[in-house]
Design a protein around this motif. Structure first.
Motif, mmCIF file in Angstrom:
data_model
loop_
_atom_site.group_PDB
_atom_site.id
_atom_site.type_symbol
_atom_site.label_atom_id
_atom_site.label_comp_id
_atom_site.label_asym_id
_atom_site.label_seq_id
_atom_site.Cartn_x
_atom_site.Cartn_y
_atom_site.Cartn_z
ATOM 1 N N HIS A 122 8.420 41.786 -19.869
ATOM 2 C CA HIS A 122 8.424 40.223 -20.419
ATOM 3 C C HIS A 122 9.670 39.681 -20.162
ATOM 4 O O HIS A 122 9.937 38.920 -20.130
ATOM 5 C CB HIS A 122 7.163 39.595 -21.717
ATOM 6 N N VAL A 123 10.859 40.761 -20.593
ATOM 7 C CA VAL A 123 11.888 40.521 -21.137
ATOM 8 C C VAL A 123 12.539 40.535 -19.837
ATOM 9 O O VAL A 123 13.514 39.694 -20.109
ATOM 10 C CB VAL A 123 12.612 42.090 -21.624
ATOM 11 N N ALA A 124 11.804 40.619 -18.585
ATOM 12 C CA ALA A 124 13.132 40.224 -16.918
ATOM 13 C C ALA A 124 12.643 39.100 -17.335
ATOM 14 O O ALA A 124 14.085 38.510 -16.523
ATOM 15 C CB ALA A 124 11.928 41.119 -16.539
ATOM 16 N N CYS A 181 14.326 43.191 -27.414
ATOM 17 C CA CYS A 181 13.440 43.212 -28.706
ATOM 18 C C CYS A 181 11.920 42.881 -27.918
ATOM 19 O O CYS A 181 11.922 42.206 -26.501
ATOM 20 C CB CYS A 181 13.800 41.993 -29.463
ATOM 21 N N ASP A 182 10.639 43.511 -28.053
ATOM 22 C CA ASP A 182 9.266 43.505 -28.566
ATOM 23 C C ASP A 182 8.762 42.245 -28.540
ATOM 24 O O ASP A 182 8.987 41.725 -29.855
ATOM 25 C CB ASP A 182 9.140 44.904 -28.657
ATOM 26 N N GLY A 186 7.803 42.185 -32.552
ATOM 27 C CA GLY A 186 8.867 41.631 -33.160
ATOM 28 C C GLY A 186 9.673 42.946 -33.678
ATOM 29 O O GLY A 186 10.819 42.633 -34.353
ATOM 30 N N THR A 187 9.940 43.816 -32.573
ATOM 31 C CA THR A 187 11.005 45.095 -32.894
ATOM 32 C C THR A 187 11.339 45.196 -31.742
ATOM 33 O O THR A 187 11.347 44.363 -30.333
ATOM 34 C CB THR A 187 9.752 46.824 -33.568
ATOM 35 N N TRP A 188 12.390 46.506 -32.464
ATOM 36 C CA TRP A 188 13.233 47.252 -30.799
ATOM 37 C C TRP A 188 12.776 47.152 -30.306
ATOM 38 O O TRP A 188 11.800 48.051 -29.958
ATOM 39 C CB TRP A 188 14.538 47.735 -31.635
ATOM 40 N N SER A 189 12.865 47.094 -29.249
ATOM 41 C CA SER A 189 12.408 47.792 -27.977
ATOM 42 C C SER A 189 12.579 49.060 -27.840
ATOM 43 O O SER A 189 13.288 49.763 -27.065
ATOM 44 C CB SER A 189 11.964 46.822 -26.370
ATOM 45 N N ASN A 279 10.836 32.175 -26.036
ATOM 46 C CA ASN A 279 10.323 32.141 -26.635
ATOM 47 C C ASN A 279 11.345 32.782 -27.852
ATOM 48 O O ASN A 279 12.023 34.415 -27.485
ATOM 49 C CB ASN A 279 9.125 33.373 -26.792
ATOM 50 N N ILE A 280 11.888 32.290 -29.310
ATOM 51 C CA ILE A 280 12.121 32.836 -29.959
ATOM 52 C C ILE A 280 11.294 33.099 -31.330
ATOM 53 O O ILE A 280 10.864 32.095 -31.538
ATOM 54 C CB ILE A 280 13.340 31.803 -30.367
#
Length: 491
Positions: A122-124, A181-182, A186-189, A279-280
């Motif tokens: 989803h980060v893409a 971030c994932d 809500g944590t670093w991916s 999405n923030i």
């Protein structure tokens, strides 16, 4: 009377406000600064420039008040801009800014790699030029010595919190928009970290916006005359801070901020990865997480500024953009395409540029100015559509930022969108929002109650049938521009 300070580290200036415990602004100050542009598309700044600007503005802000009554400080500012610190906490090189485009040739390849990650694909959809992830990768590949010296990265306003308190952290907003971030946790991916081969220790801890980051250090406490226990909260990015100030979070309505860029913010109950927009994640206390969907038109106020200042050669924005008779808005065939600095949300195309279409020998200066304003409104409509927002959801759209002060622009926006547009009082800015968050971090203070007393609508603009019809036809033409632009550029 207790007081709270809001610091806003903007692209071109540091702004500070003093707010009392009733939510009333009792003082404001600012200092401008310049960014470095060593090459076309490169935008960077020594983060100490922010601190010097903040320091000077703070001294002016505190004149005539008792600094002993200041209870807490909140810091907000430009999102994405990434700062690189060494083992002594000193900046290694200038910070790479949110609007820096030096990484434009890296983004598409990185997107493709991220799409293949099972848990982080989803980060893409959100990574782009200016993202901390790609800027850190640029540093690693192009300045490896600097990358190896780096012991921690911070994002924008985090640096001011660090300088005031000596502590390093970031908040959920800055983390979730970093492309590191994932969003589901809500944590670093870890997947993104392994893909980019970044050391785990360079990542700052993620905290809630209103959680105390630390106390103001002795050097600043003595300089400003503060009491012994002035708290500094973690802070957040400028858009969530503005969302706090406008009541966007508390009342669950959309807000459009018309500044250098145009930012459409909509609170949501859950993440929808199918809709466009970033999405923030946002959390006051670090426990309960809210979602704010943000879409961007990169060049709004900067488009109008380019036209009025650089092309027309004047600083008289009011004179150039005023219109005694607004009944004929939309009648001109001229169309302005406002993507002067590329696009992030609608097309994800950093190479996109702007254009005027339909000019003739009878085209007037006034028509061209209005066309620039119209083009931004048409882009706002397209942005809302790709974010899957209905007219019902957009009705009563609250508008803030410098552009909201222009009544012609507000009426134009109502006609283009086909919804009621509400012009907000100027106090509803990011600095005010983060001051509210600082006040809300105090036991027994209700931020919602303060918002009830401070959020004000200056004027409501309703869409007009005749002008809506004209803009409907113009919008259909506007939508065809990108495909034609692509075909032309490919040739």
């Amino acid at each position: 009377m207790k007081y709270y300070i809001g610091i806003d580290i903007g692209t071109s200036s540091a702004k500070v406000i003093l707010m009392d415990e009733n939510g009333k602004i009792t003082g404001e100050a600012s200092r401008e600064y310049a960014i470095e542009e060593p090459r076309p598309g490169w935008k960077q700044i020594d983060p100490e420039v922010w601190m010097r600007g903040t320091d000077e503005a703070m001294e002016q802000l505190l004149e005539g008040c008792d600094p002993q009554e200041v209870e807490a400080i909140g810091v907000t500012g430009q999102m994405h801009t990434v700062v690189f610190l060494d083992e002594n906490g000193e900046s290694i090189r200038p910070a790479l800014m949110w609007n820096d485009t030096r990484t434009k040739d890296m983004v598409s390849n990185l997107k493709e790699k991220i799409r293949r990650l099972p848990e982080a694909s989803h980060v893409a959809s959100i990574i782009s030029t200016g993202s901390p992830a790609v800027n850190l990768l640029w540093l690693k590949e192009n300045e490896p010595d600097s990358f190896h010296k780096m012991k921690k990265f911070l994002i924008g306003p985090d640096y001011i919190v660090y300088r005031l308190t000596g502590t390093m952290q970031t908040d959920y907003c800055e983390a979730s928009t970093s492309s590191l971030c994932d969003l589901t946790t809500g944590t670093w991916s870890p997947e993104i970290r392994h893909l980019l081969d970044f050391p785990e220790e360079i990542y700052p801890e993620i905290k809630g916006t209103a959680v105390t980051a630390g106390m103001v250090q002795e050097e600043w406490r003595q300089k400003y005359g503060y009491g012994e226990n002035v708290r500094v909260i973690t802070g957040t990015g400028d858009n969530p801070a503005a969302a706090i100030a406008t009541g966007c979070f508390a009342r669950k309505y959309p807000v459009l901020s018309l500044g250098t860029s145009g930012v459409l913010m909509v609170p949501k109950s859950r993440i929808d990865f199918n809709a466009r927009g970033k999405n923030i994640l946002f959390s006051m206390d670090g426990k309960e997480i809210s979602i704010l969907v943000q879409g961007v038109i990169q060049s709004t106020g900067s488009s109008l500024g380019w036209w009025v200042k650089q092309i027309l050669g004047t600083d008289d924005f009011t004179g150039e953009t005023s219109q005694d008779d607004i009944d004929h808005l939309g009648e001109s065939p001229l169309i302005f395409y406002p993507h002067l600095t590329g696009d992030k949300t609608i097309y994800g195309d950093p190479n996109l540029r702007g254009a005027f279409l339909g000019m003739g020998t009878d085209t007037t200066r006034k028509e061209m100015t209005l066309a620039v304003m119209e083009g931004i409104c048409l882009a706002a409509r397209q942005l809302a559509e790709v974010m899957c927002l209905t007219r019902e959801e957009m009705d009563g759209l609250k508008v803030t930022g410098g552009g909201s002060k222009n009544e012609v622009w507000m009426q134009m926006l109502a006609d283009v969108l086909g919804v009621r547009v509400q012009q907000m009082e100027s106090t509803a800015g990011a600095g005010y929002g983060i001051a509210l968050a600082a006040a809300g971090s105090r036991d027994g203070v209700s931020m919602e109650r303060m918002i009830d007393h401070t959020v004000r609508i200056r004027k409501t603009f309703s869409p007009r049938t005749y002008n809506m019809g004209l803009y409907e036809k113009k919008y259909k033409k506007y939508q065809k521009i990108y495909q034609c632009y692509q075909e032309m550029m490919e040739e």
